[in-house]
Each structure stands twice: as structure tokens, then as C-alpha cells.
Write a protein that holds these residues in place. Sequence first.
Motif, PDB file in Angstrom:
ATOM      1  N   SER A  18       0.845  -1.187   0.000  1.00 29.30           N
ATOM      2  CA  SER A  18       0.000   0.000   0.000  1.00 29.30           C
ATOM      3  C   SER A  18       0.888   1.246   0.000  1.00 29.30           C
ATOM      4  O   SER A  18       2.099   1.162   0.203  1.00 29.30           O
ATOM      5  CB  SER A  18      -0.899   0.004   1.232  1.00 29.30           C
ATOM      6  OG  SER A  18      -0.114   0.033   2.412  1.00 29.30           O
ATOM      7  N   ALA A  46      -0.472   4.192   1.831  1.00 31.56           N
ATOM      8  CA  ALA A  46      -1.623   4.739   2.551  1.00 31.56           C
ATOM      9  C   ALA A  46      -1.550   6.242   2.793  1.00 31.56           C
ATOM     10  O   ALA A  46      -2.565   6.874   3.049  1.00 31.56           O
ATOM     11  CB  ALA A  46      -1.802   4.005   3.876  1.00 31.56           C
ATOM     12  N   GLU A  69     -12.009   1.765  -6.849  1.00 36.51           N
ATOM     13  CA  GLU A  69     -11.531   2.860  -6.014  1.00 36.51           C
ATOM     14  C   GLU A  69     -12.063   4.174  -6.556  1.00 36.51           C
ATOM     15  O   GLU A  69     -12.452   4.276  -7.707  1.00 36.51           O
ATOM     16  CB  GLU A  69      -9.993   2.944  -6.010  1.00 36.51           C
ATOM     17  CG  GLU A  69      -9.266   1.691  -5.664  1.00 36.51           C
ATOM     18  CD  GLU A  69      -8.872   0.887  -6.890  1.00 36.51           C
ATOM     19  OE1 GLU A  69      -7.940   0.089  -6.770  1.00 36.51           O
ATOM     20  OE2 GLU A  69      -9.502   1.038  -7.958  1.00 36.51           O
ATOM     21  N   THR A 101      -7.194   6.740  -0.672  1.00 36.13           N
ATOM     22  CA  THR A 101      -5.768   6.478  -0.467  1.00 36.13           C
ATOM     23  C   THR A 101      -5.400   5.193  -1.204  1.00 36.13           C
ATOM     24  O   THR A 101      -6.259   4.372  -1.525  1.00 36.13           O
ATOM     25  CB  THR A 101      -5.434   6.341   1.033  1.00 36.13           C
ATOM     26  OG1 THR A 101      -6.236   5.304   1.599  1.00 36.13           O
ATOM     27  CG2 THR A 101      -5.658   7.647   1.767  1.00 36.13           C
ATOM     28  N   GLN A 103      -4.605   1.942  -1.153  1.00 38.95           N
ATOM     29  CA  GLN A 103      -4.688   0.767  -0.293  1.00 38.95           C
ATOM     30  C   GLN A 103      -4.687  -0.501  -1.138  1.00 38.95           C
ATOM     31  O   GLN A 103      -4.884  -0.445  -2.351  1.00 38.95           O
ATOM     32  CB  GLN A 103      -5.968   0.818   0.550  1.00 38.95           C
ATOM     33  CG  GLN A 103      -6.068   1.997   1.476  1.00 38.95           C
ATOM     34  CD  GLN A 103      -5.112   1.898   2.659  1.00 38.95           C
ATOM     35  OE1 GLN A 103      -4.589   0.845   2.977  1.00 38.95           O
ATOM     36  NE2 GLN A 103      -4.876   3.029   3.312  1.00 38.95           N
ATOM     37  N   ASP A 117       4.188  -0.727   3.915  1.00 37.16           N
ATOM     38  CA  ASP A 117       3.593   0.394   3.201  1.00 37.16           C
ATOM     39  C   ASP A 117       4.744   1.193   2.591  1.00 37.16           C
ATOM     40  O   ASP A 117       5.772   1.399   3.237  1.00 37.16           O
ATOM     41  CB  ASP A 117       2.807   1.257   4.184  1.00 37.16           C
ATOM     42  CG  ASP A 117       2.160   2.443   3.505  1.00 37.16           C
ATOM     43  OD1 ASP A 117       1.000   2.318   3.080  1.00 37.16           O
ATOM     44  OD2 ASP A 117       2.825   3.494   3.383  1.00 37.16           O
TER      45      ASP A 117
END
Length: 197
Positions: free
Chosen positions: A54, A56, A82, A87, A89, A107
Motif C-alpha cells: 500500500s 496509505a 476505487e 488512499t 490501499q 507500506d
Amino acid sequence: MVKRFILALLFAPAAAHAAGGDIRLDRASIDSGDVLSIQRGARVFVNYCLNCHSAAAMRYNRLTDLGLTERQIKDNLLFAGEKVGDTMQIAAGKKDQQEWFGVAPPDLSVIARSRGVDWLYTYMRSFYRDPARVTGWNNLAFPNVGMPHVLWQLQGTQVLKSEIEEHGGREVEHRKLVLESPESCRRWSTTSSRAIW
């Protein structure tokens, strides 16, 4: 910030002292003014990295800082429902990732800031075939990393060659990576002036 993030992710890795090994870092030659290259980098990140990692702290709509419109982002970088304001993810849960890889992939929002762009560049270029590893890959910059080499079709397959030389009465091992199958890579132009959309 968005340019630096994308550039660092795509033009950065192998680490001095990464997971216990010393390695000379490659210099990441980054041109923050090359907007088309950065846009291609965003595409590579979304298609190859965002499956497991991710980001994020980043929202898709920040990619407008790269000259993309929200329509271009929606049509070319959003694949699973999305929204442009979401964000970055991933769908996989940490528990599943720990089972699959032995550890949940980190991340990547601040990885370039924490490791440095030269480390990231060297890392991404330092994968090699290793049949002893579960993924079939290992890395000189981060030995025994759980990540497979997801960009191998773009880079080609490297193998590790090791030579022992004697220096001053002691043996010194020299390790280097050799491109074994360049014909397997699907390279893309880094000098093209065409837009990617």
C-alpha cells in the motif's frame, strides 16, 4: 512530494547494511522535471507494486500534481472500484500476506525517505534467481527478502556469480550479478516524449 515519491519508488534500491550486508549503492539518476517518466513510474507502481504494497499516505488525486487529469487517473490507474480521492490501499489483509510471504509487505509511502533513493534504486536492480528461496528470487541489497522480483520481465533474469581472489594473504569473495536472459525482458522506452495515456 508526489514526484519525489514516484521517482524514488521507481528509480531507487540496494542497501548498505540492509539486513546485514554491505553493498555499494548505485546512484539513482533522477530528473524531477521529466514529467512523462514520472507518469510512467506511477503506472508501473500501480500495476506492479500496489498489488502487495500500500501507499496509505498517498491519495490517487495527488497524481494530478504530475499533470494527469482525474479522468486519466480513473481510466488508467483505478481498477477495482476505487475513487480518485481514495488512499492507495490494497485488498489483501496483513494476516494473509504474513502467511504468503512470511511478513506483511511494508507500506511504501515513506520508504524512499527512510531508506534513501539510492538504496531503493539499488534494491530494485539487485534481484537474482535463487532456487533455494521459496519465491525463486533473492536480493544482494536485502539478503533473503521475502519479496519476489516482480519486475523481472522488464529487467531480465540475473544470476549471482561469485569469485574468490587472494588479497594480502586472505581470500576475498567478489559477488556480481550477470544478466542471464536479456531476451526475456520487455523493455519500455525511457526516452520517449509521448504521453502514456
